[in-house]
Write an enzyme that holds these catalytic residues in place. Structure first.
Site, mmCIF file in Angstrom:
data_model
loop_
_atom_site.group_PDB
_atom_site.id
_atom_site.type_symbol
_atom_site.label_atom_id
_atom_site.label_comp_id
_atom_site.label_asym_id
_atom_site.label_seq_id
_atom_site.Cartn_x
_atom_site.Cartn_y
_atom_site.Cartn_z
ATOM 1 N N VAL A 1 1.094 -3.780 3.848
ATOM 2 C CA VAL A 1 1.210 -5.158 4.545
ATOM 3 C C VAL A 1 2.264 -5.900 4.504
ATOM 4 O O VAL A 1 2.256 -7.210 4.704
ATOM 5 C CB VAL A 1 -0.220 -5.930 3.917
ATOM 6 C CG1 VAL A 1 -1.603 -5.217 4.457
ATOM 7 C CG2 VAL A 1 -0.284 -6.143 2.747
ATOM 8 N N SER B 1 0.936 -1.280 0.047
ATOM 9 C CA SER B 1 0.041 0.041 -0.133
ATOM 10 C C SER B 1 0.792 1.377 -0.027
ATOM 11 O O SER B 1 0.388 2.438 -0.253
ATOM 12 C CB SER B 1 -0.857 0.138 1.228
ATOM 13 O OG SER B 1 -2.113 -0.385 0.857
ATOM 14 N N TYR C 1 -4.393 2.621 7.540
ATOM 15 C CA TYR C 1 -5.579 1.623 7.505
ATOM 16 C C TYR C 1 -6.548 2.192 8.770
ATOM 17 O O TYR C 1 -6.705 3.464 8.720
ATOM 18 C CB TYR C 1 -5.505 -0.058 7.624
ATOM 19 C CG TYR C 1 -4.261 -0.267 6.703
ATOM 20 C CD1 TYR C 1 -4.607 -0.499 5.576
ATOM 21 C CD2 TYR C 1 -3.048 -0.700 7.219
ATOM 22 C CE1 TYR C 1 -3.677 -0.903 4.515
ATOM 23 C CE2 TYR C 1 -2.134 -1.199 6.398
ATOM 24 C CZ TYR C 1 -2.571 -1.160 5.018
ATOM 25 O OH TYR C 1 -1.342 -1.766 4.247
ATOM 26 N N TYR D 1 -3.219 -1.590 -10.492
ATOM 27 C CA TYR D 1 -3.039 -1.782 -8.964
ATOM 28 C C TYR D 1 -2.471 -2.827 -8.563
ATOM 29 O O TYR D 1 -1.553 -2.907 -7.543
ATOM 30 C CB TYR D 1 -4.625 -1.785 -8.444
ATOM 31 C CG TYR D 1 -4.659 -1.954 -7.139
ATOM 32 C CD1 TYR D 1 -4.607 -0.765 -6.484
ATOM 33 C CD2 TYR D 1 -5.156 -3.172 -6.610
ATOM 34 C CE1 TYR D 1 -4.519 -1.045 -4.951
ATOM 35 C CE2 TYR D 1 -5.035 -3.173 -5.258
ATOM 36 C CZ TYR D 1 -4.946 -2.033 -4.389
ATOM 37 O OH TYR D 1 -5.024 -2.462 -3.116
ATOM 38 N N LYS E 1 0.728 3.441 -2.867
ATOM 39 C CA LYS E 1 -0.476 4.088 -3.222
ATOM 40 C C LYS E 1 -0.315 5.566 -3.091
ATOM 41 O O LYS E 1 -0.783 6.631 -3.779
ATOM 42 C CB LYS E 1 -1.625 3.790 -2.382
ATOM 43 C CG LYS E 1 -2.333 2.721 -2.254
ATOM 44 C CD LYS E 1 -3.399 2.251 -1.070
ATOM 45 C CE LYS E 1 -4.057 0.908 -1.458
ATOM 46 N NZ LYS E 1 -4.631 0.321 -0.286
HETATM 47 N N1 GLU Z 1 -2.417 -5.774 -2.051
HETATM 48 C C1 GLU Z 1 -3.262 -5.874 -0.957
HETATM 49 C C2 GLU Z 1 -4.766 -5.353 -1.519
HETATM 50 O O1 GLU Z 1 -4.991 -4.683 -2.203
HETATM 51 C C3 GLU Z 1 -3.040 -4.977 0.274
HETATM 52 C C4 GLU Z 1 -2.246 -3.811 0.104
HETATM 53 C C5 GLU Z 1 -1.972 -3.021 1.252
HETATM 54 O O2 GLU Z 1 -2.712 -2.890 2.187
HETATM 55 O O3 GLU Z 1 -0.723 -3.153 1.894
HETATM 56 O O4 GLU Z 1 -5.742 -5.922 -0.879
#
Ligand code: GLU
Length: 306
Positions: free
Chosen positions: A260, A65, A242, A190, A68
């Site tokens: 994660v 993530s 999160y 993604y 992102k």
């Molecule tokens: N690749 C995972 C997803 O999109 C987790 C990405 C993350 O939250 O680090 O569900």
């Protein structure tokens, strides 16, 4: 008195040993479950050029993530404030991959760091770039000052094979008209961006623009304006961890983003970036030892934005 950063990092390694076996490595795809769980690295990069590190600071891991932020930076530079018509800036208070909230908020994701928001951002990149995967990687390499950052094809493929919930989110977004390209193309970008691998050192260097008002240090290359940089730092602070962003802020007090894969990047505008990596996660998906390390760092040095 000047802070002895190296001693501080060395103390943190010892003082977080009690968390070494706490938490669980992400196992939603086999590739992530394979990682040796007890690895731990820290890299501190000061804006003035000095750096300090300890442990596995040069080992690449799946940034997940954290990617992102890079995608959002690119999309924000393309769309400016219009971006916020398609994605909100409020903490979600729900799981990062939730479908519920998206349904009742009619396809406008709460923020760009939950998966729904990141998928809208990915859609924007697909609309603006001829070869989004190649150009996003090129952008990250440009920020990192090196050529080594790369996708991990096995992780990307595994994300795709197991990405039922992300596919559901993307399709729901499409049904509300908030994805403009074919969902397969958006998901492909993604899943690939989640698979990017970087080390603590690379992350700390790559995030320097966020402590330097949007410019790569040592160059006049303005990636984001000062005001845009402020906005993205604010989003990292409020939404970067999160559904644990409040507790993280309470404990650490620095804008940042986790993934994660167990990585965390945190930063102090005009001063430094610091990245930590330890694969064992808590129930919210954040690195147990990583958060403790950052909490100790800001407590020991007094270097928190609060
Ligand atoms: N690749 C995972 C997803 O999109 C987790 C990405 C993350 O939250 O680090 O569900």
């Amino acid at each position: 008195m000047a802070i002895d950063y190296q001693t501080t990092l060395d103390e943190i390694v010892i003082e977080t040993l009690i968390y070494k076996e706490k938490g669980k490595v992400a196992d939603y795809i086999p590739e992530l479950a394979k990682v040796a769980p007890d690895q731990f690295g820290i890299f501190l990069q000061l804006l003035d050029g000095e750096s300090y590190y300890t442990g596995d600071a040069f080992t690449r891991f799946s940034i997940q993530s954290i990617s992102k932020v890079f995608a959002l930076t690119m999309a924000f530079s393309f769309l400016g404030e219009k971006l916020w018509e398609r994605v909100g800036v409020e903490p979600s208070g729900t799981a990062f991959n939730s479908l519920l909230q998206l349904e009742y908020e009619k396809g406008i994701p709460r923020n760009p760091f939950i998966n729904a928001g990141a998928l809208v951002v990915a859609d924007i990149l697909v609309s603006h770039l001829n070869d989004p995967k190649k150009e996003l990687l090129h952008f990250i390499r440009h920020l990192s000052g090196g050529e080594k950052v790369s996708y991990n094809k096995a992780v990307a493929l595994s994300e795709k094979r197991n990405g039922y919930r992300n596919m559901a989110v993307a399709n729901l977004l499409k049904s509300f008209g908030n994805i403009q390209n074919p969902v397969e193309k958006v998901l492909d970008l993604y899943f690939n961006m989640c698979s990017i691998e970087m080390s603590c050192e690379e992350l700390a260097k790559t995030f320097l623009l966020f402590v330097n008002h949007g410019k790569i240090p040592g160059s006049e290359d303005e990636i984001l304006t000062k005001s845009q940089t402020k906005r993205l730092n604010a989003l990292m602070q409020t939404c970067g961890f999160y559904d644990e962003s409040g507790e993280y802020t309470f404990a650490v007090g620095l804008p940042g983003k986790s993934g994660v894969g167990g990585g965390i990047i945190a930063l102090y505008p005009e001063k430094f970036t610091i990245s930590v990596w330890s694969p064992r996660l808590n129930e919210k998906g954040n690195s147990v030892r990583g958060i403790k390390a950052l909490e100790l760092f800001t407590t020991k040095t007094g270097m928190s934005v609060f």
